[in-house]
Design a protein around this motif. Sequence first.
Motif, PDB file in Angstrom:
ATOM      1  N   LEU A  50     -11.456   4.816  12.478  1.00 18.46           N
ATOM      2  CA  LEU A  50     -10.510   4.592  13.581  1.00 18.46           C
ATOM      3  C   LEU A  50     -10.217   5.120  14.564  1.00 18.46           C
ATOM      4  O   LEU A  50     -10.406   4.312  15.367  1.00 18.46           O
ATOM      5  CB  LEU A  50      -8.624   4.487  12.594  1.00 18.46           C
ATOM      6  N   ALA A  51     -10.202   5.883  14.697  1.00 13.80           N
ATOM      7  CA  ALA A  51     -10.171   6.975  15.932  1.00 13.80           C
ATOM      8  C   ALA A  51     -11.327   5.980  16.574  1.00 13.80           C
ATOM      9  O   ALA A  51     -11.319   6.859  17.887  1.00 13.80           O
ATOM     10  CB  ALA A  51     -10.101   8.633  15.997  1.00 13.80           C
ATOM     11  N   ALA A  52     -12.739   6.117  15.921  1.00 12.40           N
ATOM     12  CA  ALA A  52     -14.374   5.844  16.723  1.00 12.40           C
ATOM     13  C   ALA A  52     -14.102   4.449  17.643  1.00 12.40           C
ATOM     14  O   ALA A  52     -15.044   4.173  18.278  1.00 12.40           O
ATOM     15  CB  ALA A  52     -15.495   6.068  16.051  1.00 12.40           C
ATOM     16  N   ARG A  53     -13.087   3.419  17.255  1.00 11.20           N
ATOM     17  CA  ARG A  53     -13.268   1.960  18.019  1.00 11.20           C
ATOM     18  C   ARG A  53     -13.785   1.912  17.610  1.00 11.20           C
ATOM     19  O   ARG A  53     -14.262   0.587  18.666  1.00 11.20           O
ATOM     20  CB  ARG A  53     -12.347   2.210  19.196  1.00 11.20           C
ATOM     21  N   THR A  54     -15.236   1.604  16.656  1.00 14.86           N
ATOM     22  CA  THR A  54     -16.315   0.802  16.954  1.00 14.86           C
ATOM     23  C   THR A  54     -16.399  -0.649  16.600  1.00 14.86           C
ATOM     24  O   THR A  54     -15.294  -1.123  15.980  1.00 14.86           O
ATOM     25  CB  THR A  54     -17.086   1.753  15.422  1.00 14.86           C
ATOM     26  N   PRO A  55     -16.622  -1.802  17.229  1.00 13.27           N
ATOM     27  CA  PRO A  55     -16.754  -2.355  17.273  1.00 13.27           C
ATOM     28  C   PRO A  55     -17.675  -3.091  16.250  1.00 13.27           C
ATOM     29  O   PRO A  55     -17.794  -2.521  15.444  1.00 13.27           O
ATOM     30  CB  PRO A  55     -18.059  -3.188  18.374  1.00 13.27           C
ATOM     31  N   CYS A  56     -16.572  -4.067  14.542  1.00 15.06           N
ATOM     32  CA  CYS A  56     -17.297  -4.671  13.514  1.00 15.06           C
ATOM     33  C   CYS A  56     -18.596  -4.836  13.747  1.00 15.06           C
ATOM     34  O   CYS A  56     -19.014  -4.265  12.906  1.00 15.06           O
ATOM     35  CB  CYS A  56     -15.628  -5.680  13.880  1.00 15.06           C
ATOM     36  N   ALA A  76     -13.102  -4.688   7.518  1.00 18.48           N
ATOM     37  CA  ALA A  76     -11.857  -5.170   8.977  1.00 18.48           C
ATOM     38  C   ALA A  76     -11.913  -5.526  10.245  1.00 18.48           C
ATOM     39  O   ALA A  76     -12.281  -4.528  10.000  1.00 18.48           O
ATOM     40  CB  ALA A  76     -10.961  -4.615   7.978  1.00 18.48           C
ATOM     41  N   MET A  77     -11.191  -6.458  11.003  1.00 14.99           N
ATOM     42  CA  MET A  77     -10.794  -6.383  12.321  1.00 14.99           C
ATOM     43  C   MET A  77     -10.216  -6.238  12.608  1.00 14.99           C
ATOM     44  O   MET A  77      -8.868  -6.652  11.844  1.00 14.99           O
ATOM     45  CB  MET A  77     -11.465  -7.422  13.187  1.00 14.99           C
ATOM     46  N   TYR A  78      -9.445  -5.713  13.628  1.00 20.35           N
ATOM     47  CA  TYR A  78      -8.188  -5.674  13.776  1.00 20.35           C
ATOM     48  C   TYR A  78      -7.323  -5.980  15.378  1.00 20.35           C
ATOM     49  O   TYR A  78      -8.514  -5.452  15.860  1.00 20.35           O
ATOM     50  CB  TYR A  78      -7.415  -4.495  12.867  1.00 20.35           C
ATOM     51  N   PRO A 212     -12.204  -3.957  17.337  1.00 23.28           N
ATOM     52  CA  PRO A 212     -12.853  -3.058  16.572  1.00 23.28           C
ATOM     53  C   PRO A 212     -12.398  -3.845  15.159  1.00 23.28           C
ATOM     54  O   PRO A 212     -11.458  -4.073  14.109  1.00 23.28           O
ATOM     55  CB  PRO A 212     -11.598  -2.236  16.510  1.00 23.28           C
ATOM     56  N   GLY A 213     -13.332  -2.578  14.419  1.00 28.37           N
ATOM     57  CA  GLY A 213     -13.296  -2.862  12.735  1.00 28.37           C
ATOM     58  C   GLY A 213     -13.806  -1.536  12.138  1.00 28.37           C
ATOM     59  O   GLY A 213     -13.473  -0.463  11.968  1.00 28.37           O
ATOM     60  N   VAL A 214     -13.382  -1.526  10.916  1.00 28.98           N
ATOM     61  CA  VAL A 214     -13.572  -0.249   9.620  1.00 28.98           C
ATOM     62  C   VAL A 214     -13.738  -0.751   8.558  1.00 28.98           C
ATOM     63  O   VAL A 214     -13.512  -2.605   8.314  1.00 28.98           O
ATOM     64  CB  VAL A 214     -11.330   0.084   9.381  1.00 28.98           C
ATOM     65  N   PHE A 215     -13.624   0.184   7.430  1.00 28.74           N
ATOM     66  CA  PHE A 215     -13.779  -0.635   6.437  1.00 28.74           C
ATOM     67  C   PHE A 215     -13.059   0.188   5.244  1.00 28.74           C
ATOM     68  O   PHE A 215     -12.051   1.002   5.823  1.00 28.74           O
ATOM     69  CB  PHE A 215     -15.417   0.071   5.017  1.00 28.74           C
ATOM     70  N   ILE A 216     -12.508  -0.728   4.554  1.00 27.08           N
ATOM     71  CA  ILE A 216     -11.155  -0.543   3.802  1.00 27.08           C
ATOM     72  C   ILE A 216     -11.516  -1.241   2.084  1.00 27.08           C
ATOM     73  O   ILE A 216     -12.571  -1.911   1.481  1.00 27.08           O
ATOM     74  CB  ILE A 216      -9.696  -2.011   3.895  1.00 27.08           C
ATOM     75  N   ALA A 217     -11.624  -0.173   1.065  1.00 25.80           N
ATOM     76  CA  ALA A 217     -11.294  -0.686  -0.518  1.00 25.80           C
ATOM     77  C   ALA A 217     -10.146  -1.051  -0.408  1.00 25.80           C
ATOM     78  O   ALA A 217      -9.666  -0.918  -0.665  1.00 25.80           O
ATOM     79  CB  ALA A 217     -11.351   1.727  -1.167  1.00 25.80           C
TER      80      ALA A 217
END
Length: 219
Positions: A50-56, A76-78, A212-217
Amino acid sequence: MSDGIAWIGAHHHTPSSVLPGMLGGISLTLARGVETDEFLINLGADLDELAARTPCRELRAPAGQPGQPSPHLNRAMYGTCGEWTYVLEDWGMATWATGYQGKVESMLPCEGEEVLCLTANRFSPPAVIIHAPDACAYRADFGTDTGQNSALDAALSAAGAVFPSMPESSEAEVVAYVEEYGERLPEMVFTAVGAYTGVAIDQDAVMAGDLPGVFIAPA
C-alpha cells in the motif's frame, strides 16, 4: 475520460481481459467513514505494498518460498472520489462480499461506516448488491432493491434497475421487461449507484492500469 461508473456495468458481460488494467466483469466496493488504507488492510492488502502506491500495471506477484507454491492472490485497483474509497476487482467476485458473508471479522460493517458492494458473482450468479449503511447489511440481487425504502433503493428504481416481479405484475409483463432490458441491467445498477454516491471513475485510467494496485488473497 469516462464520467460516472455506468461503463463498469456496460462491460459486466465482457470477459476479463489481458489488459494492463481492467474492463470486463469488474466488481466494485465503495466505502466511506473509514480511511482508504485501513479499509484495504481490512481486505487483506499488504501494508508495504500500500505504501508503495504501485500502479496496477506494474504489479508483480510475489514468488513463493522455496519448495512452496505462491499463495493465490488477486489484484485490486483502488482510489478515492469525494468521501468514498473505491476498490475494483475483476477475478469474478468482490473480496469484501466474500469476507463479509464468511464472517471475516475485519470485513464486518461497523457503526459510522457505509459500505456498498456490487459483486459480479461470476461463480454463482446472479450479481448482487450488498449495502451496509451502518452495522447492518442488506442484500439484493441485480434487478431488485434492498427493501429498506432507502435513498439507494430510490436511485435503483429511478434508473430502471428494479424489475417488475410477480404477483404485482403478470408473468407476461415480467418476461417482456426482462427481454427488453435484461442485457442492460448491470449498466442500470451501476448508473443508480453512481447517482446515489456521486462517484466517478476514469475508464481510461482503469483500462491502462494507471490507478494504484495491490494483491489481495481471497477471503
